[in-house]
Write a protein that holds these residues in place. Structure first.
Motif, PDB file in Angstrom:
ATOM      1  N   LYS A  90       0.839  -1.189   0.000  1.00 21.98           N
ATOM      2  CA  LYS A  90       0.000   0.000   0.000  1.00 21.98           C
ATOM      3  C   LYS A  90       0.879   1.246   0.000  1.00 21.98           C
ATOM      4  N   ARG A  91       0.607   2.135  -0.946  1.00 24.97           N
ATOM      5  CA  ARG A  91       1.406   3.355  -1.056  1.00 24.97           C
ATOM      6  C   ARG A  91       0.668   4.506  -0.395  1.00 24.97           C
ATOM      7  N   ALA A  92       1.400   5.373   0.266  1.00 24.95           N
ATOM      8  CA  ALA A  92       0.820   6.548   0.905  1.00 24.95           C
ATOM      9  C   ALA A  92       1.140   7.776   0.057  1.00 24.95           C
ATOM     10  N   TYR A  93       0.141   8.605  -0.173  1.00 24.50           N
ATOM     11  CA  TYR A  93       0.318   9.813  -0.966  1.00 24.50           C
ATOM     12  C   TYR A  93       0.029  11.018  -0.080  1.00 24.50           C
ATOM     13  N   SER A  94       0.794  12.078  -0.269  1.00 29.23           N
ATOM     14  CA  SER A  94       0.592  13.279   0.540  1.00 29.23           C
ATOM     15  C   SER A  94      -0.706  13.973   0.140  1.00 29.23           C
ATOM     16  N   ARG A  95      -1.225  14.772   1.022  1.00 29.14           N
ATOM     17  CA  ARG A  95      -2.446  15.533   0.768  1.00 29.14           C
ATOM     18  C   ARG A  95      -2.251  16.439  -0.439  1.00 29.14           C
ATOM     19  N   GLU A  96      -1.066  17.049  -0.568  1.00 25.32           N
ATOM     20  CA  GLU A  96      -0.782  17.955  -1.685  1.00 25.32           C
ATOM     21  C   GLU A  96      -0.816  17.206  -3.016  1.00 25.32           C
ATOM     22  N   PHE A  97      -0.244  16.002  -3.037  1.00 23.46           N
ATOM     23  CA  PHE A  97      -0.251  15.194  -4.258  1.00 23.46           C
ATOM     24  C   PHE A  97      -1.680  14.855  -4.659  1.00 23.46           C
ATOM     25  N   ARG A  98      -2.473  14.436  -3.684  1.00 24.57           N
ATOM     26  CA  ARG A  98      -3.872  14.099  -3.974  1.00 24.57           C
ATOM     27  C   ARG A  98      -4.629  15.296  -4.524  1.00 24.57           C
ATOM     28  N   ASP A  99      -4.444  16.450  -3.872  1.00 19.74           N
ATOM     29  CA  ASP A  99      -5.143  17.661  -4.313  1.00 19.74           C
ATOM     30  C   ASP A  99      -4.754  18.055  -5.730  1.00 19.74           C
ATOM     31  N   GLU A 100      -3.468  17.960  -6.042  1.00 20.80           N
ATOM     32  CA  GLU A 100      -3.012  18.310  -7.389  1.00 20.80           C
ATOM     33  C   GLU A 100      -3.564  17.329  -8.429  1.00 20.80           C
TER      34      GLU A 100
ATOM     35  N   SER B 179     -10.823  18.991 -17.123  1.00 25.14           N
ATOM     36  CA  SER B 179     -11.853  18.096 -17.668  1.00 25.14           C
ATOM     37  C   SER B 179     -11.233  16.912 -18.413  1.00 25.14           C
ATOM     38  N   ARG B 180     -10.068  16.493 -17.980  1.00 18.35           N
ATOM     39  CA  ARG B 180      -9.432  15.321 -18.585  1.00 18.35           C
ATOM     40  C   ARG B 180      -9.985  14.065 -17.938  1.00 18.35           C
ATOM     41  N   PRO B 181     -10.010  12.957 -18.674  1.00 20.44           N
ATOM     42  CA  PRO B 181     -10.509  11.706 -18.095  1.00 20.44           C
ATOM     43  C   PRO B 181      -9.634  11.233 -16.933  1.00 20.44           C
ATOM     44  N   ILE B 182     -10.276  10.627 -15.953  1.00 14.16           N
ATOM     45  CA  ILE B 182      -9.572  10.115 -14.783  1.00 14.16           C
ATOM     46  C   ILE B 182      -8.516   9.098 -15.211  1.00 14.16           C
ATOM     47  N   ALA B 183      -8.857   8.236 -16.145  1.00 11.97           N
ATOM     48  CA  ALA B 183      -7.924   7.192 -16.583  1.00 11.97           C
ATOM     49  C   ALA B 183      -6.645   7.798 -17.164  1.00 11.97           C
ATOM     50  N   GLU B 184      -6.789   8.862 -17.940  1.00 12.21           N
ATOM     51  CA  GLU B 184      -5.631   9.500 -18.566  1.00 12.21           C
ATOM     52  C   GLU B 184      -4.710  10.110 -17.514  1.00 12.21           C
ATOM     53  N   VAL B 185      -5.296  10.837 -16.570  1.00 12.74           N
ATOM     54  CA  VAL B 185      -4.504  11.476 -15.514  1.00 12.74           C
ATOM     55  C   VAL B 185      -3.851  10.410 -14.631  1.00 12.74           C
ATOM     56  N   ALA B 186      -4.595   9.363 -14.309  1.00 11.86           N
ATOM     57  CA  ALA B 186      -4.052   8.295 -13.466  1.00 11.86           C
ATOM     58  C   ALA B 186      -2.849   7.647 -14.143  1.00 11.86           C
ATOM     59  N   ARG B 187      -2.958   7.360 -15.443  1.00 13.44           N
ATOM     60  CA  ARG B 187      -1.834   6.768 -16.177  1.00 13.44           C
ATOM     61  C   ARG B 187      -0.627   7.692 -16.142  1.00 13.44           C
ATOM     62  N   GLU B 188      -0.882   8.982 -16.360  1.00 10.58           N
ATOM     63  CA  GLU B 188       0.198   9.963 -16.392  1.00 10.58           C
ATOM     64  C   GLU B 188       0.932  10.042 -15.046  1.00 10.58           C
ATOM     65  N   LEU B 189       0.187   9.920 -13.952  1.00  4.89           N
ATOM     66  CA  LEU B 189       0.776  10.033 -12.619  1.00  4.89           C
ATOM     67  C   LEU B 189       1.208   8.689 -12.036  1.00  4.89           C
ATOM     68  N   GLY B 190       0.942   7.607 -12.740  1.00  8.48           N
ATOM     69  CA  GLY B 190       1.313   6.293 -12.244  1.00  8.48           C
ATOM     70  C   GLY B 190       0.416   5.804 -11.122  1.00  8.48           C
ATOM     71  N   LEU B 191      -0.860   6.197 -11.173  1.00  8.41           N
ATOM     72  CA  LEU B 191      -1.830   5.792 -10.157  1.00  8.41           C
ATOM     73  C   LEU B 191      -2.769   4.734 -10.710  1.00  8.41           C
ATOM     74  N   VAL B 192      -3.409   4.034  -9.801  1.00  7.65           N
ATOM     75  CA  VAL B 192      -4.484   3.130 -10.193  1.00  7.65           C
ATOM     76  C   VAL B 192      -5.712   4.005 -10.456  1.00  7.65           C
ATOM     77  N   GLU B 193      -6.403   3.726 -11.551  1.00  7.21           N
ATOM     78  CA  GLU B 193      -7.556   4.543 -11.945  1.00  7.21           C
ATOM     79  C   GLU B 193      -8.603   4.627 -10.837  1.00  7.21           C
ATOM     80  N   GLY B 194      -8.855   3.518 -10.158  1.00  6.25           N
ATOM     81  CA  GLY B 194      -9.851   3.492  -9.090  1.00  6.25           C
ATOM     82  C   GLY B 194      -9.482   4.390  -7.919  1.00  6.25           C
ATOM     83  N   THR B 195      -8.197   4.476  -7.627  1.00  9.17           N
ATOM     84  CA  THR B 195      -7.741   5.325  -6.525  1.00  9.17           C
ATOM     85  C   THR B 195      -8.017   6.788  -6.840  1.00  9.17           C
ATOM     86  N   LEU B 196      -7.615   7.230  -8.029  1.00  8.71           N
ATOM     87  CA  LEU B 196      -7.853   8.618  -8.414  1.00  8.71           C
ATOM     88  C   LEU B 196      -9.349   8.889  -8.519  1.00  8.71           C
ATOM     89  N   GLY B 197     -10.103   7.940  -9.020  1.00 11.81           N
ATOM     90  CA  GLY B 197     -11.554   8.109  -9.108  1.00 11.81           C
ATOM     91  C   GLY B 197     -12.177   8.312  -7.742  1.00 11.81           C
TER      92      GLY B 197
END
Length: 96
Positions: free
Chosen positions: A5-15, A24-42
């Motif tokens: 389990k990875r921990a992300y800072s509040r600032e990272f989450r907010d950004e 208005s970019r898709p969640i999947a696109e942003v998640a891929r760009e940041l190396g996140l799981v799509e469900g987490t960002l969603g």
């Protein structure tokens, strides 16, 4: 093998959430760009929207009209696409 389990800072989450909401970019696109799981960002985006409902502006009259027009056009294109699929299948059977 279990994932760690990875921990992300509040600032990272907010950004990350800002990248989705403000651009208005898709969640999947942003998640891929940041190396996140799509469900987490969603989940982060849904939590933000639940906690800040007034910050997203409602659609104005011209935007609503444009949205209705695009939805109508989308329905028509889907119907045309279905027709073309059926026609292609019909003609493919005819030549066998």
């Amino acid at each position: 093998m279990a994932r760690q389990k990875r921990a992300y800072s509040r600032e990272f989450r907010d950004e990350a959430v800002k990248m989705v909401i403000e651009t208005s970019r898709p969640i999947a696109e942003v998640a891929r760009e940041l190396g996140l799981v799509e469900g987490t960002l969603g989940k982060w985006v849904n939590d933000y929207r639940r906690n800040h409902p007034a910050e997203e502006l409602p659609l104005e009259i011209p935007d609503r009209a444009r949205l209705r027009e695009l939805e109508r056009e989308n329905r028509e294109l889907r119907m045309q696409n279905e027709f073309l699929k059926k026609a292609a299948a019909f003609f493919a059977q005819d030549h066998r």
